[in-house]
Design an enzyme around this catalytic site. Structure first.
Site, PDB file in Angstrom:
ATOM      1  N   SER A 153       0.734  -1.175   0.087  1.00 15.32           N
ATOM      2  CA  SER A 153       0.111  -0.071   0.004  1.00 15.32           C
ATOM      3  C   SER A 153       0.894   1.186   0.055  1.00 15.32           C
ATOM      4  O   SER A 153       2.152   1.212   0.549  1.00 15.32           O
ATOM      5  CB  SER A 153      -0.959   0.005   1.214  1.00 15.32           C
ATOM      6  OG  SER A 153      -1.521   1.359   1.304  1.00 15.32           O
TER       7      SER A 153
ATOM      8  N   TYR B 295      -4.211  -0.788   9.858  1.00 16.90           N
ATOM      9  CA  TYR B 295      -3.970  -1.073   8.470  1.00 16.90           C
ATOM     10  C   TYR B 295      -2.627  -0.471   7.943  1.00 16.90           C
ATOM     11  O   TYR B 295      -2.080  -1.344   7.320  1.00 16.90           O
ATOM     12  CB  TYR B 295      -5.192  -0.068   7.612  1.00 16.90           C
ATOM     13  CG  TYR B 295      -4.717  -0.211   6.192  1.00 16.90           C
ATOM     14  CD1 TYR B 295      -5.476  -1.651   5.752  1.00 16.90           C
ATOM     15  CD2 TYR B 295      -4.345   0.768   5.441  1.00 16.90           C
ATOM     16  CE1 TYR B 295      -5.338  -1.809   4.279  1.00 16.90           C
ATOM     17  CE2 TYR B 295      -3.932   0.399   3.861  1.00 16.90           C
ATOM     18  CZ  TYR B 295      -4.570  -0.980   3.361  1.00 16.90           C
ATOM     19  OH  TYR B 295      -4.418  -1.151   2.134  1.00 16.90           O
TER      20      TYR B 295
END
Length: 249
Positions: free
Chosen positions: A156, A169
């Site tokens: 990410s 996350y």
């Protein structure tokens, strides 16, 4: 090295390759599954919802691609026995695994650490880190039976550009990249095995909507427009690419 973002696979680039894609019922996972099947792959669709997986199955079959398989499993609830059964089913049907894409993940809670819900943190870390570890561990014997095996993790943009309030996350994606790097080094003496991470970038998915509810979604890429990098890394044309994080955009 070929630029993965502009890679143009041949029609049979993934012919006869058995590829397990987690989170294949929606978003990027669905787009990659459909694209991989269209280039000849025998796709194994993982997700929680059988109904959604069946819809992807129908779309692939109706397009004339190889008939996929469906393997439903809830990573939040699954124990060791469920993983072992999944791998046993793969071994019985195919005898090997050529590709494993860790695409399934959850956003969790975006909140300051001092207010972050502990249970939500643990669930996010489990789905985004523990589940890929367990699945990789149980699938490695099948991957080693392939002549050209690939393991692909999902990274990410928050890894390279950390920011506040991204909670579990962000931490889970750091851990995922760390797991990829460690595994890649552990498998260096097995030159056929390739282990990499892919950063999909900003894509119009349900998770992106959860993270940025006020964002102008008309400016985002559709999932099917970024699959070239996935097909490159999952196929034989990326031989020699190992231990890297690749951007899909």
């Amino acid at each position: 090295m070929t630029d993965p973002r502009t890679y143009q696979p041949s029609k049979d680039a993934l012919k006869d390759r058995v590829i397990l894609i987690t989170g294949a019922s929606d978003g990027i996972g669905k787009a990659v599954a459909i694209a991989a099947a269209s280039h000849g792959a025998q796709v194994v669709l993982h997700g929680r919802s059988v109904r959604k997986l069946e819809a992807v199955y129908d779309e692939i079959v109706n397009a004339g691609a190889p008939r996929p398989s469906i393997l439903p499993l809830d990573f939040e609830k699954a124990g060791p026995e469920e993983y072992e059964k999944l791998v046993a089913a793969l071994e019985q049907e195919f005898g090997r695994l050529d590709g494993l894409l860790h695409n399934a993940s959850m956003l969790g809670e975006r909140a300051p650490i001092e207010h972050h819900d502990v249970a939500k943190w643990m669930r996010t870390m489990h789905v985004n880190v523990n589940a890929p570890f367990i699945l990789t561990r149980t699938c490695l014997p099948l991957l080693k039976k392939s002549a050209d095996p690939v393991i692909l993790f999902t990274s990410s943009g928050v890894v390279s550009s950390p920011r506040p309030f991204w909670g579990s996350y962000l931490v889970s994606k750091w851990a995922s990249d760390g797991l990829m790097s460690m595994l890649a080094q552990e498998l260096e003496k097995q030159p056929a095995m390739r282990v990499n991470s892919i950063n999909p970038g900003a894509v119009k998915t349900n998770m992106r909507l959860q993270a940025y509810p006020a964002e102008d979604r008309s400016k985002l890429r559709e999932a099917h427009t970024i699959v070239a990098a996935y097909l490159y890394l999952l196929g034989p044309d990326s031989r020699g690419v190992h231990g890297q994080t690749i951007n899909a955009q």
